[in-house]
Design a protein around this motif. Structure first.
Motif, PDB file in Angstrom:
ATOM      1  N   TRP A   1      -7.251   1.668  -0.933  1.00 63.03           N
ATOM      2  CA  TRP A   1      -6.292   0.886  -0.157  1.00 63.03           C
ATOM      3  C   TRP A   1      -6.107  -0.493  -0.802  1.00 63.03           C
ATOM      4  O   TRP A   1      -7.050  -1.276  -0.864  1.00 63.03           O
ATOM      5  CB  TRP A   1      -6.816   0.797   1.278  1.00 63.03           C
ATOM      6  N   SER A   2      -4.899  -0.742  -1.259  1.00 60.65           N
ATOM      7  CA  SER A   2      -4.599  -2.038  -1.846  1.00 60.65           C
ATOM      8  C   SER A   2      -4.383  -3.051  -0.731  1.00 60.65           C
ATOM      9  O   SER A   2      -3.527  -2.861   0.130  1.00 60.65           O
ATOM     10  CB  SER A   2      -3.347  -1.904  -2.712  1.00 60.65           C
ATOM     11  N   ILE A   3      -5.183  -4.111  -0.723  1.00 57.86           N
ATOM     12  CA  ILE A   3      -5.113  -5.059   0.402  1.00 57.86           C
ATOM     13  C   ILE A   3      -4.661  -6.461   0.003  1.00 57.86           C
ATOM     14  O   ILE A   3      -4.535  -7.329   0.852  1.00 57.86           O
ATOM     15  CB  ILE A   3      -6.467  -5.170   1.144  1.00 57.86           C
ATOM     16  N   SER A   4      -4.421  -6.700  -1.291  1.00 56.86           N
ATOM     17  CA  SER A   4      -3.950  -8.033  -1.715  1.00 56.86           C
ATOM     18  C   SER A   4      -2.478  -8.200  -1.369  1.00 56.86           C
ATOM     19  O   SER A   4      -1.682  -7.306  -1.625  1.00 56.86           O
ATOM     20  CB  SER A   4      -4.054  -8.177  -3.231  1.00 56.86           C
ATOM     21  N   ARG A   5      -2.149  -9.338  -0.813  1.00 53.71           N
ATOM     22  CA  ARG A   5      -0.737  -9.657  -0.600  1.00 53.71           C
ATOM     23  C   ARG A   5      -0.484 -11.027  -1.206  1.00 53.71           C
ATOM     24  O   ARG A   5      -1.244 -11.959  -0.978  1.00 53.71           O
ATOM     25  CB  ARG A   5      -0.398  -9.647   0.901  1.00 53.71           C
ATOM     26  N   GLN A   6       0.614 -11.117  -1.959  1.00 54.94           N
ATOM     27  CA  GLN A   6       0.897 -12.364  -2.665  1.00 54.94           C
ATOM     28  C   GLN A   6       1.746 -13.261  -1.783  1.00 54.94           C
ATOM     29  O   GLN A   6       2.733 -13.830  -2.208  1.00 54.94           O
ATOM     30  CB  GLN A   6       1.591 -12.053  -3.997  1.00 54.94           C
ATOM     31  N   ARG A   7       1.353 -13.339  -0.512  1.00 57.85           N
ATOM     32  CA  ARG A   7       2.124 -14.134   0.430  1.00 57.85           C
ATOM     33  C   ARG A   7       1.217 -15.104   1.170  1.00 57.85           C
ATOM     34  O   ARG A   7      -0.001 -15.080   1.021  1.00 57.85           O
ATOM     35  CB  ARG A   7       2.838 -13.198   1.429  1.00 57.85           C
ATOM     36  N   TYR A   8       1.831 -15.946   1.993  1.00 56.57           N
ATOM     37  CA  TYR A   8       1.101 -17.037   2.644  1.00 56.57           C
ATOM     38  C   TYR A   8       0.475 -16.642   3.990  1.00 56.57           C
ATOM     39  O   TYR A   8      -0.707 -16.870   4.225  1.00 56.57           O
ATOM     40  CB  TYR A   8       2.046 -18.223   2.845  1.00 56.57           C
ATOM     41  N   TRP A   9       1.262 -16.047   4.871  1.00 59.41           N
ATOM     42  CA  TRP A   9       0.861 -15.936   6.273  1.00 59.41           C
ATOM     43  C   TRP A   9      -0.094 -14.754   6.511  1.00 59.41           C
ATOM     44  O   TRP A   9       0.311 -13.694   6.980  1.00 59.41           O
ATOM     45  CB  TRP A   9       2.103 -15.857   7.165  1.00 59.41           C
ATOM     46  N   GLY A  10      -1.352 -14.980   6.094  1.00 58.70           N
ATOM     47  CA  GLY A  10      -2.369 -13.946   6.243  1.00 58.70           C
ATOM     48  C   GLY A  10      -3.743 -14.556   6.044  1.00 58.70           C
ATOM     49  O   GLY A  10      -3.887 -15.775   5.861  1.00 58.70           O
TER      50      GLY A  10
ATOM     51  N   ALA B   1       0.854  -1.195   0.000  1.00 57.83           N
ATOM     52  CA  ALA B   1       0.000   0.000   0.000  1.00 57.83           C
ATOM     53  C   ALA B   1       0.891   1.247   0.000  1.00 57.83           C
ATOM     54  O   ALA B   1       2.044   1.184   0.425  1.00 57.83           O
ATOM     55  CB  ALA B   1      -0.884   0.014   1.233  1.00 57.83           C
ATOM     56  N   ASN B   2       0.346   2.359  -0.488  1.00 57.18           N
ATOM     57  CA  ASN B   2       1.108   3.617  -0.499  1.00 57.18           C
ATOM     58  C   ASN B   2       1.647   3.960   0.886  1.00 57.18           C
ATOM     59  O   ASN B   2       2.735   4.501   1.021  1.00 57.18           O
ATOM     60  CB  ASN B   2       0.220   4.779  -0.954  1.00 57.18           C
ATOM     61  N   GLU B   3       0.851   3.640   1.890  1.00 60.93           N
ATOM     62  CA  GLU B   3       1.225   3.967   3.263  1.00 60.93           C
ATOM     63  C   GLU B   3       2.414   3.149   3.742  1.00 60.93           C
ATOM     64  O   GLU B   3       3.010   3.445   4.772  1.00 60.93           O
ATOM     65  CB  GLU B   3       0.028   3.730   4.199  1.00 60.93           C
ATOM     66  N   ASN B   4       2.765   2.072   3.016  1.00 63.68           N
ATOM     67  CA  ASN B   4       3.850   1.192   3.453  1.00 63.68           C
ATOM     68  C   ASN B   4       5.149   1.445   2.718  1.00 63.68           C
ATOM     69  O   ASN B   4       6.048   0.622   2.718  1.00 63.68           O
ATOM     70  CB  ASN B   4       3.453  -0.276   3.264  1.00 63.68           C
ATOM     71  N   ILE B   5       5.228   2.596   2.056  1.00 65.73           N
ATOM     72  CA  ILE B   5       6.452   2.906   1.335  1.00 65.73           C
ATOM     73  C   ILE B   5       7.163   4.060   2.018  1.00 65.73           C
ATOM     74  O   ILE B   5       6.562   5.081   2.329  1.00 65.73           O
ATOM     75  CB  ILE B   5       6.148   3.261  -0.125  1.00 65.73           C
ATOM     76  N   GLU B   6       8.446   3.833   2.281  1.00 72.86           N
ATOM     77  CA  GLU B   6       9.238   4.870   2.929  1.00 72.86           C
ATOM     78  C   GLU B   6      10.389   5.242   2.006  1.00 72.86           C
ATOM     79  O   GLU B   6      11.242   4.413   1.723  1.00 72.86           O
ATOM     80  CB  GLU B   6       9.771   4.352   4.276  1.00 72.86           C
TER      81      GLU B   6
ATOM     82  N   THR C   1      -3.742 -13.201   0.086  1.00 75.47           N
ATOM     83  CA  THR C   1      -4.120 -12.993   1.487  1.00 75.47           C
ATOM     84  C   THR C   1      -4.278 -11.496   1.746  1.00 75.47           C
ATOM     85  O   THR C   1      -3.800 -10.673   0.966  1.00 75.47           O
ATOM     86  CB  THR C   1      -3.049 -13.572   2.434  1.00 75.47           C
ATOM     87  N   LEU C   2      -4.948 -11.179   2.842  1.00 75.81           N
ATOM     88  CA  LEU C   2      -5.218  -9.774   3.159  1.00 75.81           C
ATOM     89  C   LEU C   2      -4.027  -9.125   3.867  1.00 75.81           C
ATOM     90  O   LEU C   2      -3.361  -9.759   4.693  1.00 75.81           O
ATOM     91  CB  LEU C   2      -6.445  -9.651   4.069  1.00 75.81           C
ATOM     92  N   ASP C   3      -3.802  -7.882   3.539  1.00 74.68           N
ATOM     93  CA  ASP C   3      -2.845  -7.035   4.249  1.00 74.68           C
ATOM     94  C   ASP C   3      -3.130  -7.157   5.757  1.00 74.68           C
ATOM     95  O   ASP C   3      -4.279  -7.125   6.182  1.00 74.68           O
ATOM     96  CB  ASP C   3      -3.091  -5.587   3.778  1.00 74.68           C
ATOM     97  N   THR C   4      -2.079  -7.290   6.560  1.00 72.00           N
ATOM     98  CA  THR C   4      -2.321  -7.466   8.002  1.00 72.00           C
ATOM     99  C   THR C   4      -2.894  -6.220   8.658  1.00 72.00           C
ATOM    100  O   THR C   4      -3.395  -6.290   9.777  1.00 72.00           O
ATOM    101  CB  THR C   4      -1.030  -7.855   8.753  1.00 72.00           C
ATOM    102  N   PHE C   5      -2.816  -5.093   7.959  1.00 69.37           N
ATOM    103  CA  PHE C   5      -3.453  -3.898   8.527  1.00 69.37           C
ATOM    104  C   PHE C   5      -4.979  -4.041   8.537  1.00 69.37           C
ATOM    105  O   PHE C   5      -5.660  -3.327   9.253  1.00 69.37           O
ATOM    106  CB  PHE C   5      -3.034  -2.636   7.768  1.00 69.37           C
ATOM    107  N   PHE C   6      -5.474  -4.987   7.725  1.00 71.70           N
ATOM    108  CA  PHE C   6      -6.901  -5.313   7.778  1.00 71.70           C
ATOM    109  C   PHE C   6      -7.217  -5.892   9.168  1.00 71.70           C
ATOM    110  O   PHE C   6      -8.180  -5.490   9.818  1.00 71.70           O
ATOM    111  CB  PHE C   6      -7.229  -6.340   6.680  1.00 71.70           C
TER     112      PHE C   6
END
Length: 813
Positions: free
Chosen positions: A431-440, A168-173, A503-508
């Motif tokens: 808010w982009s909530i898709s994550r291409q990972r397992y643990w969610g 998500a945009n909020e997760n970029i530093e 899986t869903l972004d953990t911020f969900f």
RNA sequence: GCCGGGGUGGUGGAAUGGCAGACACGCAGGACUUAAAAUCCUGUGAUAGCAAUAUCGUGAGGGUUCGACUCCCUCCCUCGGCACCA
């Protein structure tokens, strides 16, 4: 008297309290006392408890204990934000399953948390990676899908190559991934979005929270959060102006908040991705080359270029309706496809960025003279403009207006003429909530070849996360590799279908956990609305400043969504927000294993005891501050606790506190009870230290004084005060069940007061007068008799400024 | 560039219009001790002075006020957030 041995007494009382259920919370409390919900951001189970966890939890614990002693039914629950990438990465590295790694960490950390001696009720624990929790993530997602708030979109997204997932945009530093710190690239990916933009207006904080009529409750959040979120939402009112492109039937629409400066518009710039640009790619090889080059540029490349402008002329011109001028049309990557219309009208006389572009490519620069000040908030340096021999033009019909009025008037004029349409833009994106990972949390959606995307029926929830999965990153979601899990039938047509493997972004998960807290085992919905009604909104929410634009904004969004579903009846989930600071290593740097400056709370506890560590963390600096741990200063707190301990020997049961004793006692109670709710534990402790210094100077002290001292110290040092209270003083009931001592104002008035006497604003003496007569005449008389003051008056006339009982200032000419 | 928080002794920090530096750390001296540790007592913003005391002092400069760390204006430094946002 026996020695102070924190190790023994602390584990003893922790065990006893657990057996006695001293801190068990009763939601059905029948008494008339008010509720108080203390919330601390749920920690991520990283493996070991950090001193930062102690720092952020101890002050909320003190506040909770104080609120309880002051007669509130206090709810102080706990949980773990248990899904997320670190578990997966650790698992890949150490060949342990993410679930096993996470659950083991939770167990370790829970035991470490218990050594802190908080009043957290461990019967209320929410762990987000358990199906009983995440099935309700899925339920909420389905509700959002039903309401059109969750949708599948294909857009340019932030992609982290290392973590192989969307961010998500909020997760970029600084153009880098918040987790791994590696570069983020733009990639076209189909994914799930939440339409937070639909709630943008409702998420904007009123300038003066509490003043707005639709908010019935006072909401007290830090200015930095309110302003930060408002800027992130970035609501801007302006106008979309449409320009004809000369020699074609096409138009270009540009957004602007300042149409009055359009009299000075001399060019138009399009983003490389803009539609008109795409349509001319094959006609103009120069444009084509530029666009292709721009597409390859990453965020970092663009940043490296700084403000240096690149661009290419398209060969086309657009007509400025306001003055009939022909404006050259350019393509440049400084224009963002994702903001506004992807096209900008260039006003180089009034905008620094446009000025830079015009200078670079030799485009005309015009300065507009509007309004009674003769200018429209010129951004560009006047001298520079004159050097470029820019023209000054006068827009006559706006001469008597100020800038704001001129903008408004031009906007209306353009709209009336049909050249444009007023509009509002926002900076916030969905808010982009898709994550291409397992643990969610698995996305509860099914892809059917015939029916397309079909939601999982509610009765089939939860869609459990399978244990057996190859979760090494391969660029596609790990769940997709488990064919047995992926294969399913379509709920609509019963034909063959596949499960959504994202899986869903953990911020969900962390957007609504505090609702779940009130009844973590609830099975009839995401949360128990009856209990939520009793306990929410949260009275005070403690957490980190890093969550200003992410977590707290999302949680507010969910709250508004729940309100729309009719589940709750308030707009804001937390009445007050406090953001903790950071404990740095003793060397003044952020603690890190590689720097070797990590302060391990377990070591500190075995050396000094939990009470000393708790109190030192409260005393070292204000809660919101950032500062280093001091291995020396904590010794001072150890001394303090020991002095309180051995002061017990000075009790003389036969004596009663005198007036001065009572004054000090009540002054301290008042100081402490005022400071704790303001989260100023450092000054509260300083107040108790002053009282201890006073008591230590006396030969003997009364039992009343000592007991009161222990009572107000109890929230800070729960173990040693309990030991003295129950073991030494043989009290039956826990000190933590005692009522907070009542401040008696009558003891706070002193017989005599000291009044500083100033001559011409400088203190020249202090006089002591009876508080029975604080009249100006008496005080002035006494002051003029004072030897020190007399010297400065030299018999001259003076003017008197007297603040009753506080200060006297004599002004000599 | 814009927005927000800060700038006070050797150090962490108190004081939000009324005695600047509470409280604590550190340091110095003293008591106890054969000695050390621990503990206790005293002192500790700078300058001058044996001292009483005086002058200066809260990032810099100006202002308001009887009185400013505190309020207002200009500027400097610093931390955090956002950022070719039209």
């Amino acid at each position: 008297m026996k020695k102070y041995l924190p190790k023994e007494i602390e584990s003893k009382w922790q065990k006893t309290w657990e057996e006695e259920e001293l801190y068990s919370f009763d939601v059905n409390d029948k008494t008339s006392r008010g509720k108080y919900y203390t919330l601390v951001e749920l920690p991520y189970p990283s493996g070991d408890l950090h001193i930062g966890h102690w720092f952020s939890f101890v002050t909320p614990d003190i506040l909770s204990r104080f609120k309880r002693m002051s007669g509130n039914n206090v709810f102080f629950p706990h949980g773990f934000d248990a899904f997320g990438l670190p578990a997966e990465n650790a698992a890949i590295k150490r060949k342990i399953h993410p679930q096993d790694w996470t659950m083991k960490n939770i167990e370790t950390m829970t035991n470490q948390f218990k050594t802190m001696g908080t009043m957290i009720d461990w019967n209320y624990v929410t762990i987000t990676c358990l199906p009983e929790y995440y099935r309700w993530n899925q339920w909420i997602f389905l509700k959002m899908y039903e309401k059109g708030l969750a949708y599948r979109g294909k857009t340019l997204s932030n992609w982290c190559e290392t973590d192989q997932t969307v961010l998500a945009n909020e997760n970029i530093e600084n153009g880098k991934c918040w987790r791994c710190g590696n570069e983020v690239v733009q990639k076209e990916v189909a994914q799930w979005f939440l339409k937070i933009t639909e709630y943008a207006d409702r998420l904007i904080w009123p300038e003066n929270p509490g003043a707005s009529p639709e908010r019935s409750r006072r909401v007290d959040w830090p200015m930095s959060v309110r302003v930060g979120q408002n800027n992130w939402i970035g609501k801007k009112a302006g106008i979309n102006i449409t320009y004809k492109i000369k020699g074609t039937n096409e138009t270009i629409t540009c957004f602007t908040t300042r149409p009055d400066t359009n009299f000075g518009a001399t060019f138009i710039v399009l983003a490389p991705e803009q539609t008109f640009v795409k349509s001319i790619l094959n006609k103009n090889s120069e444009v084509k080359a530029y666009v292709e080059k721009a597409e390859k540029k990453s965020e970092l490349d663009r940043m490296a270029e700084g403000r240096k402008k690149t661009g290419v002329f398209t060969g086309y011109y657009a007509i400025n309706n306001l003055n009939g001028r022909e404006m050259s049309i350019w393509v440049s990557d400084f224009v963002l496809a994702g903001f506004g219309t992807g096209a900008v009208v260039g006003v180089p006389g009034h905008d620094l960025r446009d000025f830079e572009f015009a200078t670079q490519f030799g485009i005309d620069i015009i300065r507009v003279v509007v309004g009674k000040d003769g200018d429209t908030s010129a951004i560009t340096d006047k001298k520079q403009v004159q050097e470029k021999e820019g023209t000054m033009i006068n827009s006559d019909f706006l001469n008597d207006l100020d800038i704001h009025e001129a903008t408004k008037k031009v906007m209306e004029y353009i709209e009336k003429k049909g050249w444009g349409k007023k509009t509002v833009t926002y900076h916030i994106r969905d808010w982009s909530i898709s994550r291409q990972r397992y643990w969610g949390t698995p996305v509860p959606m099914i892809h059917c070849q015939k029916c397309g995307i079909v939601p999982v029926p509610e009765k089939d929830l939860p869609i459990e996360l399978p244990y057996e999965v190859d979760f090494t990153p391969k660029g596609k979601p790990p769940l997709a590799s488990n064919e047995e899990w992926v294969k399913t039938t379509c709920p609509k047509c019963s034909g063959p279908a596949t499960r959504d493997a994202e899986t869903l972004d953990t911020f969900f998960d962390s957007s609504w956990y505090f609702y779940r807290y009130v009844n973590p085992g609830y099975t009839n919905g995401p949360f128990d609305t009856q209990k939520v009604k009793k306990l929410l909104p949260v009275d005070i929410y403690f957490g980190g400043a890093e969550h200003t634009l992410g977590h707290t904004l999302y949680a507010r969004f969910f709250t508004k969504f729940f309100k729309d579903l009719g589940l709750i009846d308030f707009e804001e989930f937390a009445s007050k927000r406090i953001q903790h600071g950071v404990v740095l290593g003793p060397d003044g740097n952020r603690m890190s294993k590689s720097k070797g400056n990590v302060v391990n709370p377990d070591d500190m506890v075995s050396q000094y005891g939990a009470d000393v560590v708790r109190m030192y963390l409260c005393f070292m600096m204000p809660y919101e501050a950032i500062g280093p741990w001091s291995t020396e200063a904590i010794e001072g707190m150890y001394r303090f606790i020991n002095r309180v301990w051995y002061l017990y020997q000075n009790i003389d049961k036969s004596i009663k506190p005198d007036k001065k004793d009572l004054f000090f006692m009540h002054k301290t109670i008042k100081k402490v009870e005022q400071d704790i709710p303001e989260v100023k534990t450092n000054t509260a402790i300083a107040g108790m230290m002053e009282w201890l210094n006073y008591l230590s100077r006396k030969e003997k002290i009364s039992e009343e004084e000592y007991k009161t001292f222990l009572t107000i110290l109890a929230p800070f040092a729960p173990h040693m005060t309990e030991e003295l209270w129950r073991s030494e003083m043989k009290e039956k009931e826990s000190i933590h069940l005692q009522p907070w001592p009542q401040v008696e104002e009558k003891y706070l008035t002193e017989d005599e007061v000291n009044i500083p006497v100033q001559v011409n604003g400088k203190v020249r003496g202090v006089i002591t007068v009876s508080s029975a007569d604080l009249s100006q005449d008496t005080v002035v008389k006494k002051a003029t008799e004072d030897e020190k003051v007399k010297k400065y008056l030299e018999g001259k006339d003076f003017k008197v400024v007297y603040v009753q009982g506080k200060i006297l200032n004599l002004i000599v000419k």
